[in-house]
Design an enzyme around this catalytic site. Sequence first.
Site, PDB file in Angstrom:
ATOM      1  CG  ASP A  84      -0.160  -5.067  -3.027  1.00  0.00           C
ATOM      2  OD1 ASP A  84       0.799  -4.647  -2.278  1.00  0.00           O
ATOM      3  OD2 ASP A  84      -1.016  -4.413  -3.693  1.00  0.00           O
TER       4      ASP A  84
ATOM      5  CD1 TRP B  46       4.071  -1.562  -1.689  1.00  0.00           C
ATOM      6  CD2 TRP B  46       3.407  -1.842   0.606  1.00  0.00           C
ATOM      7  NE1 TRP B  46       2.846  -1.756  -1.747  1.00  0.00           N
ATOM      8  CE2 TRP B  46       2.515  -2.023  -0.324  1.00  0.00           C
ATOM      9  CE3 TRP B  46       2.971  -2.001   2.003  1.00  0.00           C
ATOM     10  CZ2 TRP B  46       1.166  -2.293   0.031  1.00  0.00           C
ATOM     11  CZ3 TRP B  46       2.024  -2.466   2.237  1.00  0.00           C
ATOM     12  CH2 TRP B  46       1.002  -2.641   1.336  1.00  0.00           C
ATOM     13  N   GLY B  47       9.398  -2.473   0.160  1.00  0.00           N
ATOM     14  CA  GLY B  47      10.461  -2.240   0.779  1.00  0.00           C
ATOM     15  C   GLY B  47      10.451  -2.131   2.645  1.00  0.00           C
TER      16      GLY B  47
ATOM     17  CG  ASP C 144       1.140   2.298  -4.191  1.00  0.00           C
ATOM     18  OD1 ASP C 144       1.986   1.365  -3.756  1.00  0.00           O
ATOM     19  OD2 ASP C 144      -0.152   2.118  -3.958  1.00  0.00           O
TER      20      ASP C 144
HETATM   21  C1  GLA Z   1      -0.882  -1.474  -3.536  1.00  0.00           C
HETATM   22  C2  GLA Z   1       0.300  -1.521  -4.586  1.00  0.00           C
HETATM   23  C3  GLA Z   1      -0.054  -0.754  -5.830  1.00  0.00           C
HETATM   24  C4  GLA Z   1      -1.385  -1.359  -6.327  1.00  0.00           C
HETATM   25  C5  GLA Z   1      -2.484  -1.257  -5.456  1.00  0.00           C
HETATM   26  C6  GLA Z   1      -3.754  -1.822  -5.980  1.00  0.00           C
HETATM   27  O1  GLA Z   1      -1.152   0.061  -3.349  1.00  0.00           O
HETATM   28  O2  GLA Z   1       1.306  -0.930  -3.850  1.00  0.00           O
HETATM   29  O3  GLA Z   1       0.987  -0.944  -6.744  1.00  0.00           O
HETATM   30  O4  GLA Z   1      -1.448  -2.602  -6.802  1.00  0.00           O
HETATM   31  O5  GLA Z   1      -2.033  -1.754  -4.117  1.00  0.00           O
HETATM   32  O6  GLA Z   1      -4.796  -1.909  -4.724  1.00  0.00           O
END
Ligand code: GLA
Length: 440
Positions: free
Chosen positions: A151, A195-196, A216
Amino acid sequence: MLFTTATLAGFAALAPSAFALDNGVGRLPSNCVMIVAWNAFVCNIDDTIILETASLMQSLGLQDAGYTQMNLDDCWGEKNRSADGVLQANAERFPSGFINLTSQLHDMGFKAGIYSDSGWRTCQDYPGSYSNELLDAETFQDWGFDYLKYDNCYIPFDDIIREGTLGRFQRMADAIANLSSTSGQPPLIYSLCEWGWSQVWLWGASMANSWRVDNDIAANWDSIAAIINLASFIPQATNFYGRNDMDILEVGNGDLTYEENKSHFTAWALFKSPLLIGTNLSAVSSEIVDVLSNPEILAINQDPVVGTSISPFRWGLNPDWTSNSSFPAQYWSGPSQNGPCSCWSLNTLSEPADMFFNLTESPWIRAGRSYSVRDLWTHSDNGTAIRNFTAEVVPAHGVVALLLQDAGDEPDGIDPLCAVYCQCGTENGSYVYGGCTTEY
Ligand code: GLA
């Protein structure tokens, strides 16, 4: 399936570029994956939920359908590393530790995935892996994990990191490669969750098996439509070993209708995205299990011959190449090992509509041929298409997914002589059909 020489030459052209991470793992979408934390459970995960979900995967037939991995997301750890700097399983929620958990999952026939972060802390404020990449990759491998979602939270300040986003994610890619070369074990499948924000589709394939393309996902049609819109502009980033990750599936969650669930699943599968089930399986309906296990859609996602994504051949409602998060492209096609063409039409409207396309609008269709039509949701043959196809009364936000197979020459004498006739002409230089307004 018989391949002609021309077909095979076409597929060769679709092989992954030298840019792709051809390291022996993750050739096909990292499917079919069950992700037990996040969309369904958020931080409320423990070993009981994971093992119960694994059992449900078996009893509901999802493992047999091809979902062979169980993933943890955030919140699996203690809030701090141990005194010697090692990550620790949360003692309350995973009292038996991860070696025990992954070996039970392996005994059940599942692979296992874990989650960490390229910054100081994870998005839910657990320890991240920045500056501990090799140690953490070793820990994950020792615990029996095969897959790492990575992440993008708590990024170190610029004067510490002295690298761009690419460099920060490269640190873990290098750790995974180094670990594999010293341990002799296959590298962890590496899934970027960036996230691009830094156009990861331009560089993700150099280091990872998948990369999240957007923020997300949420369990509503607006979110699904927005991700489909984004994906319509970047299908060329996906191929064997590396692919756009459209995010965890919300199939069966929130207020999505049955038709929206089918459209969502079709889009993700035909984009060759990882398919990460994000539904609480202890409360899932048989209708949703059937959507997630559609064998004809899964077969395209897991196509061993064609690794490329489906892409739009016409935007439909909007002029081609229009970015519209609420009304994305409607007409899509891609090559397929059983094809030559898998096509789908998405009714982006909130009311039923007829959907029409000329076959040769898709580059995978040959002019002058007829095509048998297989409907991948009704699982029935739907006649032979010549020149065009109309799907009548497609429900609101509904989808028609088809597999078109060559059924021989079209009948003689069809008028007009060319399906796309603006540039169609005779050998002696006259256009057969006028009527084109464009000067060529
Ligand atoms: C980010 C990611 C999600 C998830 C959360 C967990 O927002 O994009 O897919 O993994 O963190 O905290």
